[in-house]
Write a protein that holds these residues in place. Structure first.
Motif, PDB file in Angstrom:
ATOM      1  N   ASP A 221      -4.638   3.426   3.816  1.00 26.32           N
ATOM      2  CA  ASP A 221      -4.319   2.923   2.479  1.00 26.32           C
ATOM      3  C   ASP A 221      -4.419   1.410   2.343  1.00 26.32           C
TER       4      ASP A 221
ATOM      5  N   GLU B  55      -8.016   0.292   2.210  1.00 26.26           N
ATOM      6  CA  GLU B  55      -8.624   0.707   0.940  1.00 26.26           C
ATOM      7  C   GLU B  55      -8.116  -0.150  -0.214  1.00 26.26           C
TER       8      GLU B  55
ATOM      9  N   ARG C 118       2.043   2.954   2.670  1.00 26.28           N
ATOM     10  CA  ARG C 118       2.038   3.724   3.914  1.00 26.28           C
ATOM     11  C   ARG C 118       1.611   2.821   5.058  1.00 26.28           C
TER      12      ARG C 118
ATOM     13  N   ALA D 199       0.816  -1.214   0.000  1.00 24.69           N
ATOM     14  CA  ALA D 199       0.000   0.000   0.000  1.00 24.69           C
ATOM     15  C   ALA D 199       0.849   1.264   0.000  1.00 24.69           C
TER      16      ALA D 199
END
Length: 229
Positions: free
Chosen positions: A150, A153, A144, A142
């Motif tokens: 992130d 998501e 981060r 991701a």
């Protein structure tokens, strides 16, 4: 929300302390790595690194204490210590029964974690959880840490791509307060589970989730699917 609507619901699980009781492995592995390099620390000394991916955490050890040639070398050493331990970690109490309910209801499920995928896959296989999780998404992928949403998501997007539709509601299952906070800001519903072996305070976990549990033995699928908040 009824069970007939379950296919429109996604479950995204953290790994350590949420799916499996792996926290004691970390309590041993990280201090052992540092001891091998002449650094004597306590488990509490690692709190400052907890939000990082494992690769970044090893780089932080190098930057903080000047040990190892670089973070990559420390990462390889730590991986050797961890891989055996992860293959033997047990699932959280009551988890298998809950996952069986979710699978029978057609709920899409995956893992979002800061832990390297190979360790998570070892844990899932050893604990009998791999049949329930479609894939593992990491903070390394991701880009981060879990202080940002992130990874959750990204996991949700991958589920949507696999299933060919959007989900009306996505739940994140987490024991870490920073993960509960970041996923909440991104609109995820949250089940907070307290890990008695971890460093999070029970009251802090309870204060940052929609449903709080100490064990999956307390959680029935209908409680999640019917939640209105």
């Amino acid at each position: 929300m009824s069970h007939t609507a379950a296919p429109k619901v996604a479950f995204i699980f953290d790994c350590d302390g949420t799916l499996v009781n792996s926290t004691p492995v970390w309590g041993y592995a990280q201090p052992e790595l540092l001891r091998r390099h002449g650094i004597d620390v306590t488990v509490d000394d690692f709190a400052q690194f907890e939000h990082l991916s494992l690769e970044d955490e090893c780089q932080a050890y190098h930057d903080t204490w000047g040990i190892g040639a670089n973070g990559e070398e420390l990462y390889r050493e730590l991986g050797e210590i961890l891989i055996d331990g992860y293959s033997k970690v047990p699932p959280r109490e009551g988890l298998l029964a809950f996952l069986e309910q979710a699978k029978a209801a057609g709920i899409a499920m995956c893992v979002a974690t800061s832990t390297p995928a190979e360790l998570v896959q070892s844990a899932l296989a050893g604990a009998g959880l791999d049949a329930y999780m479609e894939f593992v998404t990491t903070t390394g992928e991701a880009g981060r840490s879990k202080q940002f949403p992130d990874v959750y998501e990204l996991a949700l997007r991958r589920l949507e791509e696999r299933h060919g539709h959007k989900f009306e509601r996505a739940w994140v299952f987490e024991d870490a307060v920073f993960g509960l906070k970041s996923s909440g800001t991104a609109g995820f519903m949250r089940v907070g589970i307290y890990d008695p072996h971890g460093r999070m305070k029970r009251d802090d976990v309870r204060a940052n989730c929609d449903i709080f549990i100490d064990s999956y033995e307390e959680l029935d699928l209908s409680r999640v699917l019917s939640f209105e908040g």
